[in-house]
Design a protein around this motif. Structure first.
Motif, mmCIF file in Angstrom:
data_model
loop_
_atom_site.group_PDB
_atom_site.id
_atom_site.type_symbol
_atom_site.label_atom_id
_atom_site.label_comp_id
_atom_site.label_asym_id
_atom_site.label_seq_id
_atom_site.Cartn_x
_atom_site.Cartn_y
_atom_site.Cartn_z
ATOM 1 N N GLU A 1 1.032 3.998 -1.685
ATOM 2 C CA GLU A 1 0.363 5.346 -1.931
ATOM 3 C C GLU A 1 -0.254 5.578 -0.589
ATOM 4 N N ASP A 2 -0.779 4.657 0.140
ATOM 5 C CA ASP A 2 -1.521 5.037 1.260
ATOM 6 C C ASP A 2 -0.265 5.216 2.344
ATOM 7 N N PHE B 1 0.931 -1.276 0.019
ATOM 8 C CA PHE B 1 -0.041 0.080 0.044
ATOM 9 C C PHE B 1 0.790 1.271 -0.092
ATOM 10 N N ARG C 1 1.488 8.731 1.989
ATOM 11 C CA ARG C 1 0.466 9.946 2.245
ATOM 12 C C ARG C 1 0.746 10.153 4.008
#
Length: 279
Positions: A33-34, A31, A37
């Protein structure tokens, strides 16, 4: 892979989201991208961002990189050497609330960070909250998470850590016990195997040693209408149910397919009742 630095020529900006995503993805973070962030939101300076990404790509669990884990909408402080709360354990909290939504006394046994106790107190409201763990590092961490709910944290081996005044008064006894069979601990993902205490993972030869001890003692601590809730695995569930029944509890299994979570709930025979909300 080489460490990510603020001066890395591959990154057009030390705060570039794309650069962070690429680094995490190359390290095998599913994950990416998460995670990027969250790391970008937490980093206060370019150097701190570079250090956080470096720690993550070398295998440190994301929660330890951030210093917290989200659990039922709460931000739970996580410290090195302490078991990281899993999302599937939210199902244990749901089952406890389904059976005893008005509990006056809550105990979080094998508490780790104290996430379960904090989540239960947040849901129930005014409650007498106690948490306990045998690991001093977990006790220190749990105090940071349950103090806001007026909770007390005790150090010791299971029920030996608790005040005697709790006997017969506990409405919810939540015990997220270790349940990995000893022989399977080396097979765990590196994030757990290398960064979490084995005492929080190793449940003995069949993974149920601690669960059996908790089930055997629980009836002396539960209040009328109180419940014991324990997480286990699909494979171990039949033996866990048997352990509850042998201790005199009325046992039932609940399963969340979404979270792949298995929770055994035990009620005293005199106070068995259906859960107040559907499972």
């Amino acid at each position: 892979m080489p460490p990510v630095s603020a001066s890395s020529p591959s990154s057009p900006s030390p705060l570039s989201r794309d650069a962070v995503v690429r680094a995490l993805r190359a390290a095998g973070c599913v994950f990416a991208e998460d995670e990027a962030r969250l790391i970008l939101a937490a980093a206060r300076t370019p150097d701190e961002l570079a250090a956080m990404v470096d720690r993550r790509v070398t295998g440190l669990p994301l929660e330890l990189v951030l210093g917290w884990a989200e659990f039922r909408g709460l931000r739970i402080t996580v410290e090195p050497g302490v078991f990281v709360p899993r999302r599937r354990t939210e199902f244990l909290v749901e089952q406890a609330l389904a059976h005893a939504p008005d509990a006056a006394v809550v105990v979080d046994l094998c508490c780790g960070t104290g996430a379960v106790g904090a989540a239960l107190a947040a849901a129930v409201g005014r409650v007498e909250l106690h948490a306990a763990d045998i690991d001093p590092a977990a006790v220190r961490c749990a105090r940071r998470n349950v103090t806001a709910f007026g909770g007390q944290v005790h150090e010791g081996d299971l029920f030996e850590a608790l005040p005697d005044s709790l006997r017969g008064r506990v409405g919810i006894l939540a015990a997220n016990v270790p349940y990995v069979p000893t022989g399977e601990v080396p097979l765990l993902p590196a994030e757990a195997r290398d960064h979490e205490p084995h005492v929080a993972l190793d449940g003995g030869p069949d993974g149920l040693d601690v669960l059996r001890r908790v089930a055997a003692e629980a009836p002396r601590w539960l209040a009328p209408g109180g419940c014991l809730v324990v997480e286990t695995s699909e494979r171990q569930a039949p033996k866990a149910l048997d352990a509850f029944t042998r201790s005199g509890l009325s046992a039932r299994l609940a399963v969340s397919e979404e979270l792949y979570a298995h929770v055994v709930t035990g009620l005293s025979q005199a106070s068995s009742r259906a859960p107040s909300t559907p499972v």
